[in-house]
Design an enzyme around this catalytic site. Sequence first.
Site, PDB file in Angstrom:
ATOM      1  N   GLY A  49      39.718  41.925  46.020  1.00 44.46           N
ATOM      2  CA  GLY A  49      38.604  41.686  45.436  1.00 44.46           C
ATOM      3  C   GLY A  49      37.325  40.358  45.760  1.00 44.46           C
ATOM      4  O   GLY A  49      38.113  39.961  47.084  1.00 44.46           O
ATOM      5  N   ALA A  50      36.565  40.278  45.801  1.00 48.60           N
ATOM      6  CA  ALA A  50      35.251  40.195  46.528  1.00 48.60           C
ATOM      7  C   ALA A  50      35.399  38.390  46.032  1.00 48.60           C
ATOM      8  O   ALA A  50      35.663  37.673  46.615  1.00 48.60           O
ATOM      9  CB  ALA A  50      34.031  40.202  46.271  1.00 48.60           C
ATOM     10  N   GLU A  51      36.102  38.014  44.733  1.00 46.44           N
ATOM     11  CA  GLU A  51      36.329  36.725  44.812  1.00 46.44           C
ATOM     12  C   GLU A  51      37.889  36.382  44.193  1.00 46.44           C
ATOM     13  O   GLU A  51      39.008  35.135  44.795  1.00 46.44           O
ATOM     14  CB  GLU A  51      35.126  36.600  43.140  1.00 46.44           C
ATOM     15  CG  GLU A  51      35.538  34.898  43.051  1.00 46.44           C
ATOM     16  CD  GLU A  51      34.904  34.944  41.647  1.00 46.44           C
ATOM     17  OE1 GLU A  51      35.774  34.982  40.423  1.00 46.44           O
ATOM     18  OE2 GLU A  51      34.428  34.120  40.810  1.00 46.44           O
ATOM     19  N   ALA A  52      38.945  37.553  44.163  1.00 50.02           N
ATOM     20  CA  ALA A  52      39.789  37.165  43.669  1.00 50.02           C
ATOM     21  C   ALA A  52      40.864  38.418  43.345  1.00 50.02           C
ATOM     22  O   ALA A  52      40.921  39.958  43.781  1.00 50.02           O
ATOM     23  CB  ALA A  52      40.328  37.309  41.703  1.00 50.02           C
ATOM     24  N   ASP A  69      29.538  41.158  33.905  1.00 52.50           N
ATOM     25  CA  ASP A  69      30.509  42.381  34.980  1.00 52.50           C
ATOM     26  C   ASP A  69      30.740  43.338  33.721  1.00 52.50           C
ATOM     27  O   ASP A  69      31.547  44.245  34.181  1.00 52.50           O
ATOM     28  CB  ASP A  69      31.110  41.898  35.699  1.00 52.50           C
ATOM     29  CG  ASP A  69      31.500  42.828  36.585  1.00 52.50           C
ATOM     30  OD1 ASP A  69      30.355  44.193  36.954  1.00 52.50           O
ATOM     31  OD2 ASP A  69      32.445  42.937  37.361  1.00 52.50           O
TER      32      ASP A  69
END
Length: 210
Positions: A8-11, A121
């Site tokens: 993902g974008a963060e994790a 989210d």
Amino acid sequence: MERLMARGAEADLFLGRWLGHEAVVKVRPPRGYRHERLDVALRARRTLREAELLVAAKLAGVPTPQLFFVDAKGMKLVMGRVKGRRLKELLERSPSRALPLFQQLGRHVALLHRSGIMHGDLTTSNVFVSDDGVLVLIDFGLSYRSQREEDMAVDIHLLKSVLEGAHTRSARRAFSLFMKGYAELLGDAAPRILKRVSEIERRGRYAREG
């Protein structure tokens, strides 16, 4: 041995085991575009905040993945694996089975909001339908605390936008059932929050047209 499930974008998410249980390991890797000290501080803070709100949501009565372990230094969360399918997939393949679940989802989100937790989210991809038919909310990476009805409306507006964009045929019925379940627990506050959802939609239209 951990196996990569998704990036993902963060994790990143890995499938593994923890003390004999199937587990999902969520890791926040370094981001080179941020200053190193800032990056470490951000990842540590977000990891701890997600863990805290994951537990708080469960204490509020909302089914969430079991939290097994928190590694603040390694920016890692180890959680129980939820067996089932995403609400997104069920709604696409079998609307007649998925639609009644939105009333249950509305009650879950009302429990969050009543406890001052914003999911951040709220999409059909972040709701699992377990094998025994229970809705489980996942991915609290963008969650935060608030008592503001505006923030509750932002949570709901995102879900409504996802329904209208990705589940066009079922969107109206799904959202209606969601709000029915939401109002069961929030009572008189629900119409006020729904009014704010409409205001957010109008502001968005004005921004696009202007």
